[in-house]
Design a protein around this motif. Sequence first.
Motif, PDB file in Angstrom:
ATOM      1  N   MET A  93      99.180  67.479  60.225  1.00 36.33           N
ATOM      2  CA  MET A  93      98.300  67.643  59.040  1.00 36.33           C
ATOM      3  C   MET A  93      99.590  67.213  57.928  1.00 36.33           C
ATOM      4  O   MET A  93      99.008  66.655  56.669  1.00 36.33           O
ATOM      5  CB  MET A  93      97.814  69.115  58.662  1.00 36.33           C
ATOM      6  N   SER A  94     100.548  67.788  58.188  1.00 35.09           N
ATOM      7  CA  SER A  94     101.567  67.585  56.847  1.00 35.09           C
ATOM      8  C   SER A  94     101.855  66.006  56.492  1.00 35.09           C
ATOM      9  O   SER A  94     102.118  65.620  55.431  1.00 35.09           O
ATOM     10  CB  SER A  94     103.231  68.120  57.163  1.00 35.09           C
ATOM     11  N   ALA A  95     101.743  65.270  57.638  1.00 31.47           N
ATOM     12  CA  ALA A  95     102.027  63.968  57.329  1.00 31.47           C
ATOM     13  C   ALA A  95     101.136  63.319  56.501  1.00 31.47           C
ATOM     14  O   ALA A  95     101.082  62.391  55.511  1.00 31.47           O
ATOM     15  CB  ALA A  95     102.045  63.023  58.695  1.00 31.47           C
ATOM     16  N   ILE A  96      99.797  63.792  56.846  1.00 25.46           N
ATOM     17  CA  ILE A  96      98.648  63.421  55.934  1.00 25.46           C
ATOM     18  C   ILE A  96      98.611  63.762  54.911  1.00 25.46           C
ATOM     19  O   ILE A  96      98.565  62.881  53.612  1.00 25.46           O
ATOM     20  CB  ILE A  96      97.231  63.602  56.662  1.00 25.46           C
ATOM     21  N   ILE A  97      99.190  65.035  54.417  1.00 26.22           N
ATOM     22  CA  ILE A  97      99.423  65.572  52.895  1.00 26.22           C
ATOM     23  C   ILE A  97     100.248  64.773  52.215  1.00 26.22           C
ATOM     24  O   ILE A  97     100.248  64.475  51.251  1.00 26.22           O
ATOM     25  CB  ILE A  97      99.705  67.020  53.174  1.00 26.22           C
ATOM     26  N   HIS A  98     101.543  64.398  52.786  1.00 27.13           N
ATOM     27  CA  HIS A  98     102.442  63.724  52.217  1.00 27.13           C
ATOM     28  C   HIS A  98     101.854  62.239  52.025  1.00 27.13           C
ATOM     29  O   HIS A  98     102.179  61.796  50.727  1.00 27.13           O
ATOM     30  CB  HIS A  98     103.639  63.447  53.285  1.00 27.13           C
ATOM     31  N   ALA A  99     101.371  61.561  52.856  1.00 29.42           N
ATOM     32  CA  ALA A  99     100.789  60.179  52.601  1.00 29.42           C
ATOM     33  C   ALA A  99      99.448  60.149  51.437  1.00 29.42           C
ATOM     34  O   ALA A  99      99.645  59.424  50.544  1.00 29.42           O
ATOM     35  CB  ALA A  99      99.976  59.680  53.737  1.00 29.42           C
ATOM     36  N   LEU A 100      98.774  61.390  51.434  1.00 30.72           N
ATOM     37  CA  LEU A 100      97.667  61.374  50.431  1.00 30.72           C
ATOM     38  C   LEU A 100      98.394  61.762  48.778  1.00 30.72           C
ATOM     39  O   LEU A 100      97.766  61.212  47.817  1.00 30.72           O
ATOM     40  CB  LEU A 100      96.766  62.454  50.794  1.00 30.72           C
ATOM     41  N   LYS A 101      99.449  62.692  49.006  1.00 29.53           N
ATOM     42  CA  LYS A 101     100.216  63.145  47.819  1.00 29.53           C
ATOM     43  C   LYS A 101     100.306  61.949  46.732  1.00 29.53           C
ATOM     44  O   LYS A 101     100.057  61.686  45.706  1.00 29.53           O
ATOM     45  CB  LYS A 101     101.193  63.906  48.209  1.00 29.53           C
ATOM     46  N   SER A 102     101.103  60.893  47.376  1.00 33.64           N
ATOM     47  CA  SER A 102     101.408  59.676  46.634  1.00 33.64           C
ATOM     48  C   SER A 102     100.216  58.966  46.180  1.00 33.64           C
ATOM     49  O   SER A 102     100.092  58.210  45.195  1.00 33.64           O
ATOM     50  CB  SER A 102     102.591  58.869  47.161  1.00 33.64           C
ATOM     51  N   ARG A 103      99.254  58.630  47.053  1.00 37.64           N
ATOM     52  CA  ARG A 103      98.229  57.810  46.817  1.00 37.64           C
ATOM     53  C   ARG A 103      97.114  58.213  45.926  1.00 37.64           C
ATOM     54  O   ARG A 103      96.509  57.562  45.247  1.00 37.64           O
ATOM     55  CB  ARG A 103      97.543  57.570  48.228  1.00 37.64           C
ATOM     56  N   LEU A 104      97.233  59.663  45.843  1.00 37.90           N
ATOM     57  CA  LEU A 104      96.115  60.273  44.895  1.00 37.90           C
ATOM     58  C   LEU A 104      96.828  61.040  43.772  1.00 37.90           C
ATOM     59  O   LEU A 104      96.239  61.648  42.864  1.00 37.90           O
ATOM     60  CB  LEU A 104      95.436  61.481  45.702  1.00 37.90           C
TER      61      LEU A 104
ATOM     62  N   LEU B   8      92.615  67.406  50.787  1.00 38.92           N
ATOM     63  CA  LEU B   8      92.424  67.678  49.315  1.00 38.92           C
ATOM     64  C   LEU B   8      92.445  69.245  48.918  1.00 38.92           C
ATOM     65  O   LEU B   8      92.949  69.498  47.806  1.00 38.92           O
ATOM     66  CB  LEU B   8      90.947  67.023  48.770  1.00 38.92           C
ATOM     67  N   LEU B   9      91.841  70.104  49.523  1.00 36.56           N
ATOM     68  CA  LEU B   9      91.938  71.304  49.432  1.00 36.56           C
ATOM     69  C   LEU B   9      93.366  71.966  49.091  1.00 36.56           C
ATOM     70  O   LEU B   9      93.546  72.670  48.082  1.00 36.56           O
ATOM     71  CB  LEU B   9      91.205  72.431  50.243  1.00 36.56           C
ATOM     72  N   GLU B  10      94.225  71.427  50.091  1.00 36.69           N
ATOM     73  CA  GLU B  10      95.598  72.007  50.120  1.00 36.69           C
ATOM     74  C   GLU B  10      96.235  71.348  48.863  1.00 36.69           C
ATOM     75  O   GLU B  10      97.250  72.198  48.480  1.00 36.69           O
ATOM     76  CB  GLU B  10      96.242  71.369  51.384  1.00 36.69           C
ATOM     77  N   LEU B  11      95.845  70.124  48.551  1.00 39.27           N
ATOM     78  CA  LEU B  11      96.457  69.635  47.292  1.00 39.27           C
ATOM     79  C   LEU B  11      96.028  69.970  46.160  1.00 39.27           C
ATOM     80  O   LEU B  11      96.490  69.500  44.965  1.00 39.27           O
ATOM     81  CB  LEU B  11      96.535  67.966  47.525  1.00 39.27           C
ATOM     82  N   LYS B  12      95.079  70.826  46.050  1.00 35.37           N
ATOM     83  CA  LYS B  12      94.213  71.226  44.882  1.00 35.37           C
ATOM     84  C   LYS B  12      93.851  70.096  44.120  1.00 35.37           C
ATOM     85  O   LYS B  12      93.952  70.170  42.858  1.00 35.37           O
ATOM     86  CB  LYS B  12      95.126  72.299  43.891  1.00 35.37           C
ATOM     87  N   ILE B  13      93.290  69.138  44.733  1.00 33.84           N
ATOM     88  CA  ILE B  13      92.589  68.177  44.083  1.00 33.84           C
ATOM     89  C   ILE B  13      90.993  68.338  43.962  1.00 33.84           C
ATOM     90  O   ILE B  13      90.306  68.766  44.897  1.00 33.84           O
ATOM     91  CB  ILE B  13      92.562  66.698  44.761  1.00 33.84           C
ATOM     92  N   SER B  14      90.429  68.158  42.724  1.00 28.66           N
ATOM     93  CA  SER B  14      88.827  68.559  42.662  1.00 28.66           C
ATOM     94  C   SER B  14      88.356  67.812  43.056  1.00 28.66           C
ATOM     95  O   SER B  14      88.592  66.151  43.063  1.00 28.66           O
ATOM     96  CB  SER B  14      88.834  68.698  41.156  1.00 28.66           C
ATOM     97  N   PHE B  15      87.113  67.930  43.966  1.00 23.72           N
ATOM     98  CA  PHE B  15      86.126  67.128  44.829  1.00 23.72           C
ATOM     99  C   PHE B  15      84.921  67.869  45.004  1.00 23.72           C
ATOM    100  O   PHE B  15      84.735  68.893  45.174  1.00 23.72           O
ATOM    101  CB  PHE B  15      86.798  66.434  45.828  1.00 23.72           C
ATOM    102  N   ALA B  16      83.787  67.044  45.107  1.00 27.59           N
ATOM    103  CA  ALA B  16      82.593  67.389  45.717  1.00 27.59           C
ATOM    104  C   ALA B  16      82.382  66.695  46.985  1.00 27.59           C
ATOM    105  O   ALA B  16      82.967  65.496  47.120  1.00 27.59           O
ATOM    106  CB  ALA B  16      81.674  67.067  44.545  1.00 27.59           C
TER     107      ALA B  16
END
Length: 90
Positions: free
Chosen positions: A1-12, A37-45
Motif C-alpha cells: 500500500m505504501s507504494a500506492i500512497i507514494h504514487a498518489l501523493k505526487s499525482r494528487l 485517499l483516506l490516508e492522504l486526507k484528501i476530501s472525496f465522496a
Amino acid sequence: MSAIIHALKSRLANFKGKSMLVALSGGHDSMVLCHALLELKISFACAHCNYRLRGEESDKDAIFIQEFCAHYKIPLHLKIQPINGLETSN
C-alpha cells in the motif's frame, strides 16, 4: 500500500483543499483507492450505481459500499436500478 500512497501523493498534489468523486464498485481497485485517499486526507465522496445485473450479489455490493462509506463518514451518491418501475436512490 505504501507504494500506492507514494504514487498518489505526487499525482494528487493539486487536489489538496479540493474534493473529488470516486466511482466505487466495491472491487479491489476502487477500495484501495478509497483507503489511499483516506490516508492522504484528501476530501472525496463516492458514487455507486447498482444496476442489479448480478441479482443478490449486486445488492450485497451496494450494502457493503453503504456500510464502508458510513463507517468512514464518506458522502455516498447511490443509484439503484428500479425494480418494477420503483426507483430508490440516496
